[in-house]
Design an enzyme around this catalytic site. Sequence first.
Site, short mmCIF file in Angstrom:
data_model
loop_
_atom_site.label_atom_id
_atom_site.label_comp_id
_atom_site.label_asym_id
_atom_site.label_seq_id
_atom_site.Cartn_x
_atom_site.Cartn_y
_atom_site.Cartn_z
N LEU A 77 0.88 -1.16 0.00
CA LEU A 77 0.00 0.00 0.00
C LEU A 77 0.92 1.21 0.00
O LEU A 77 1.76 1.34 0.89
CB LEU A 77 -0.91 0.02 1.23
CG LEU A 77 -2.03 1.06 1.16
CD1 LEU A 77 -3.29 0.52 1.82
CD2 LEU A 77 -1.62 2.36 1.80
N ALA A 78 0.79 2.03 -1.03
CA ALA A 78 1.68 3.19 -1.18
C ALA A 78 0.85 4.41 -1.54
O ALA A 78 -0.06 4.32 -2.36
CB ALA A 78 2.70 2.91 -2.29
N VAL A 79 1.19 5.52 -0.93
CA VAL A 79 0.55 6.80 -1.26
C VAL A 79 1.67 7.81 -1.50
O VAL A 79 2.62 7.89 -0.71
CB VAL A 79 -0.39 7.28 -0.14
CG1 VAL A 79 -0.94 8.67 -0.44
CG2 VAL A 79 -1.53 6.29 0.05
N GLU A 111 2.26 -7.12 6.44
CA GLU A 111 3.46 -6.84 7.22
C GLU A 111 3.71 -5.34 7.18
O GLU A 111 3.49 -4.70 6.14
CB GLU A 111 4.70 -7.56 6.66
CG GLU A 111 4.73 -9.05 6.91
CD GLU A 111 4.20 -9.83 5.73
OE1 GLU A 111 3.99 -9.24 4.65
OE2 GLU A 111 3.96 -11.03 5.89
N TYR A 123 -3.45 0.92 10.31
CA TYR A 123 -3.92 -0.47 10.34
C TYR A 123 -4.64 -0.78 11.66
O TYR A 123 -5.69 -1.42 11.66
CB TYR A 123 -2.76 -1.43 10.10
CG TYR A 123 -2.10 -1.24 8.75
CD1 TYR A 123 -2.85 -1.02 7.60
CD2 TYR A 123 -0.72 -1.26 8.63
CE1 TYR A 123 -2.24 -0.83 6.37
CE2 TYR A 123 -0.11 -1.08 7.40
CZ TYR A 123 -0.88 -0.86 6.28
OH TYR A 123 -0.27 -0.69 5.06
#
Length: 156
Positions: A77-79, A111, A123
């Site tokens: 997950l990248a922003v 992870e 999370y």
Amino acid sequence: MSDHFAIVPLGALDLDRAAALHAESFVPLGERVWTRQDLAELIVLPGVAGLLLQVDGRDAGLAVCQVAADEAELLTLAVRPAHRRQGGARRLLAAVIDHVRKSGARTLFLEVGVDNPAARSLYESQGFHAVGERRAYYQRGQGPPADGIVMRLNLI
């Protein structure tokens, strides 16, 4: 975040942009980034789905997950830095959770680095809890590797 956002499936024509987005998000951390080839090989695997967060028609975030039987894993997950702290990661994570739930997953794993408190907080706010640890899991450029925390979300 702008009200002009969309979450769209990651397709073959999006791979160069997705790889650039991943690099922009993870190079500053000293992590290995996913190339166009990495993404191309990944998205054709059974159960793998990629999602792009777009803000005003421009790529702002990326998430890739995989479902196998009744378990799923959030692979990345990248922003983009310019779009952080505006709710994009939360929107992407919600879309991933919705996707894997609809695909039959009962649990979602991921992870996260012990040195990434912002991601851990995100999370945890969505119900994930730590279930394990991976020693020296994340390479950090020239620095020492960081431990990873394995987290799980029950979807039922």
